[in-house]
Design a protein around this motif. Structure first.
Motif, PDB file in Angstrom:
ATOM      1  N   UNK A  95       7.303  -3.879   9.870  1.00 25.16           N
ATOM      2  CA  UNK A  95       6.863  -2.942   8.846  1.00 25.16           C
ATOM      3  C   UNK A  95       7.154  -1.505   9.274  1.00 25.16           C
ATOM      4  N   UNK A  96       7.303  -0.629   8.278  1.00 26.21           N
ATOM      5  CA  UNK A  96       7.573   0.776   8.577  1.00 26.21           C
ATOM      6  C   UNK A  96       6.372   1.438   9.220  1.00 26.21           C
ATOM      7  N   UNK A  97       5.174   0.904   8.964  1.00 19.81           N
ATOM      8  CA  UNK A  97       3.943   1.431   9.563  1.00 19.81           C
ATOM      9  C   UNK A  97       3.218   0.299  10.278  1.00 19.81           C
ATOM     10  N   UNK A 118      -1.103  -2.383   0.446  1.00 19.74           N
ATOM     11  CA  UNK A 118       0.284  -1.917   0.367  1.00 19.74           C
ATOM     12  C   UNK A 118       0.933  -1.765   1.750  1.00 19.74           C
ATOM     13  N   UNK A 119       2.119  -2.360   1.899  1.00 16.39           N
ATOM     14  CA  UNK A 119       2.916  -2.223   3.114  1.00 16.39           C
ATOM     15  C   UNK A 119       4.398  -2.183   2.720  1.00 16.39           C
ATOM     16  N   UNK A 120       5.229  -1.750   3.648  1.00 15.99           N
ATOM     17  CA  UNK A 120       6.671  -1.724   3.402  1.00 15.99           C
ATOM     18  C   UNK A 120       7.370  -2.511   4.499  1.00 15.99           C
ATOM     19  N   UNK A 121       8.063  -3.585   4.103  1.00 16.59           N
ATOM     20  CA  UNK A 121       8.773  -4.438   5.056  1.00 16.59           C
ATOM     21  C   UNK A 121      10.153  -3.856   5.336  1.00 16.59           C
ATOM     22  N   UNK A 130       8.969  -2.614  -0.673  1.00 15.16           N
ATOM     23  CA  UNK A 130       7.554  -2.303  -0.853  1.00 15.16           C
ATOM     24  C   UNK A 130       6.838  -3.547  -1.374  1.00 15.16           C
ATOM     25  N   UNK A 131       5.721  -3.907  -0.725  1.00 13.89           N
ATOM     26  CA  UNK A 131       4.993  -5.128  -1.088  1.00 13.89           C
ATOM     27  C   UNK A 131       3.494  -4.850  -1.140  1.00 13.89           C
ATOM     28  N   UNK A 132       2.796  -5.765  -1.798  1.00 14.44           N
ATOM     29  CA  UNK A 132       1.338  -5.796  -1.772  1.00 14.44           C
ATOM     30  C   UNK A 132       0.925  -7.105  -1.123  1.00 14.44           C
ATOM     31  N   UNK A 154       6.501  -8.733  -3.907  1.00 17.44           N
ATOM     32  CA  UNK A 154       7.534  -7.692  -3.907  1.00 17.44           C
ATOM     33  C   UNK A 154       7.288  -6.734  -5.064  1.00 17.44           C
ATOM     34  N   UNK A 155       7.056  -5.464  -4.719  1.00 14.97           N
ATOM     35  CA  UNK A 155       6.757  -4.450  -5.726  1.00 14.97           C
ATOM     36  C   UNK A 155       7.937  -3.515  -5.977  1.00 14.97           C
TER      37      UNK A 155
END
Length: 212
Positions: A95-97, A118-121, A130-132, A154-155
């Motif tokens: 993840x980015x974070x 919310x996270x970003x793969x 961007x995903x939830x 997948x958002x």
């Protein structure tokens, strides 16, 4: 007197053979029971795997230590990593974070579940998704927590649509402001024309009076 040594030996041999046969039968029964149990477990495992792979959303199971224990094909595609390379690694590594990812699964263990986190793969080719995440703990028959089962929605398409809507709204606001400025200018010109006409009328009236 009759010598029954041989008969006794034959009876002992027969008894020993019967005992060995019963032991063999019991062993065979246990073996068959184990095979049946293994077959049931195998069927259950295949069924669970089928459910995992049937989902188009990335699915992952996480140990209490934050390690990935299993993934489905959708997770492999979204990360670009083979299953063998994913299993055993830190969930937060993709993840980015990373700290936010750690916070997500820790919250799931602490509270039992999380919703729409919310996270970003990050794909191995640096593409971002961007995903939830929704996740909940799963337990054994004794109620002991084994890990967290997490699914990502997948958002990307939704976020892109939101950005496009925001751009359209921005353009509409700019157009509205432009129309309002034009309206103000038009109204101002009309007022000036009215005032000019009034001055002309007053001048003509004055000229008429002066002539008389």
């Amino acid at each position: 007197m009759r010598d029954i040594t041989q008969r006794r030996a034959a009876e002992a041999a027969r008894t020993e053979a019967e005992t060995a046969l019963r032991d063999r039968e019991l062993e065979l029964e246990r073996s068959n029971a184990d095979l049946r149990e293994m077959k049931v477990v195998n069927i259950a495992s295949q069924y669970a795997r089928g459910l995992l792979e049937a989902s188009l959303d990335p699915l992952v199971t996480i140990s209490p230590e934050g390690k990935i224990t299993d993934v489905n094909e959708a997770t492999i595609k979204i990360t670009g990593m083979p299953r063998d390379n994913l299993v055993g690694t830190d969930f937060s590594d993709y993840f980015t974070e990373p700290e936010q990812a750690r916070k997500a699964y820790r919250q799931a263990f602490a509270e039992g579940s999380i919703t729409d986190y919310p996270l970003t793969i990050r794909h191995q080719n640096e593409n971002l998704t961007e995903v939830l995440y929704n996740a909940s703990v799963y337990k054994d028959a004794g109620g002991n927590v084994l890990g967290v089962f997490a699914t990502a929605r997948d958002m990307t398409a939704l976020k892109q649509a939101e950005r496009e809507i925001a751009v359209r709204r921005g353009k509409e606001l700019e157009r509205l402001e432009e129309l309002e400025r034009f309206q103000r200018l038009t109204v101002g010109r009309e007022l000036k024309m009215i005032e000019l006409k009034k001055e002309i009328v007053e001048l003509r009236a004055g000229m008429t009076v002066g002539t008389e």
